[in-house]
Design an enzyme around this catalytic site. Structure first.
Site, short mmCIF file in Angstrom:
data_model
loop_
_atom_site.label_atom_id
_atom_site.label_comp_id
_atom_site.label_asym_id
_atom_site.label_seq_id
_atom_site.Cartn_x
_atom_site.Cartn_y
_atom_site.Cartn_z
N HIS A 71 -7.09 -4.76 -0.91
CA HIS A 71 -5.98 -3.81 -0.79
C HIS A 71 -6.42 -2.35 -0.80
CE1 HIS A 71 -6.84 -3.94 -5.04
NE2 HIS A 71 -6.18 -2.80 -5.18
N HIS A 86 -5.81 3.40 -0.60
CA HIS A 86 -5.13 2.31 -1.32
C HIS A 86 -3.92 1.88 -0.48
CE1 HIS A 86 -2.97 0.13 -4.43
NE2 HIS A 86 -4.07 0.16 -5.15
#
Length: 164
Positions: A71, A86
């Site tokens: 992620h 992110h």
């Protein structure tokens, strides 16, 4: 003896990792990012129409970290500045579902090079926000951020990090 002052690059240009709406960090609906706890930065939210997103490197550098679950990733530039990307909020909870790394840790990438493939439809179905913060994580290196808010195409300048 002659000493030469070290040349200092004072700006780091951040490119859009994908097309979307650029927002300032204080608009990110997560206090860790909006409060600057991880550092100064910018964020981008992809269009709701995209079912798959290719996340490109916002700067050139070495892939210092591919976070477990895919992620997020961190790049270290030639200036030594670490830039964290992110993808989404609370997406670590998906434990890798919906994310595919296209690079390996230690690999050098150019700005604009594909780094992650994201199943945006799956992530939205899981109830996660795909807003993507891009952060200069070393507060002693990044003194400020100039954000160019609004719509942006992949690869265009969306922010400038002012380096110390």
């Amino acid at each position: 003896m002659v000493f030469f002052a070290k040349s200092k690059d004072t700006d780091l240009v951040i490119q859009a990792p994908f097309a979307g709406e650029v927002i300032s960090m204080n608009e990110v609906p997560d206090p860790v990012f909006s409060g600057g706890m991880l550092g100064a930065g910018v964020a981008i939210r992809p269009s709701d129409k995209e079912s798959e997103i290719i996340v490109h490197a916002p700067v050139a550098g070495r892939v210092a970290n591919l976070f477990h679950g895919g992620h997020a990733f961190a790049l270290v530039t030639t200036l030594g500045t670490q830039v964290l990307v992110h993808v989404g909020l609370d997406t670590v909870e998906l434990k890798g579902r919906g994310f595919e790394a296209l690079v390996e840790e230690g690999q050098r990438v150019k700005a604009g090079e594909p780094v992650l493939k994201v199943d945006a439809a799956l992530i939205r179905e899981a109830g996660k926000d795909l807003v993507t913060p891009i952060v200069g994580t070393d507060k002693s290196q990044v003194s400020g951020t100039e954000v160019q808010a609004g719509p942006a195409e992949e690869g265009v300048k969306i922010a400038t990090f002012t380096l110390v």
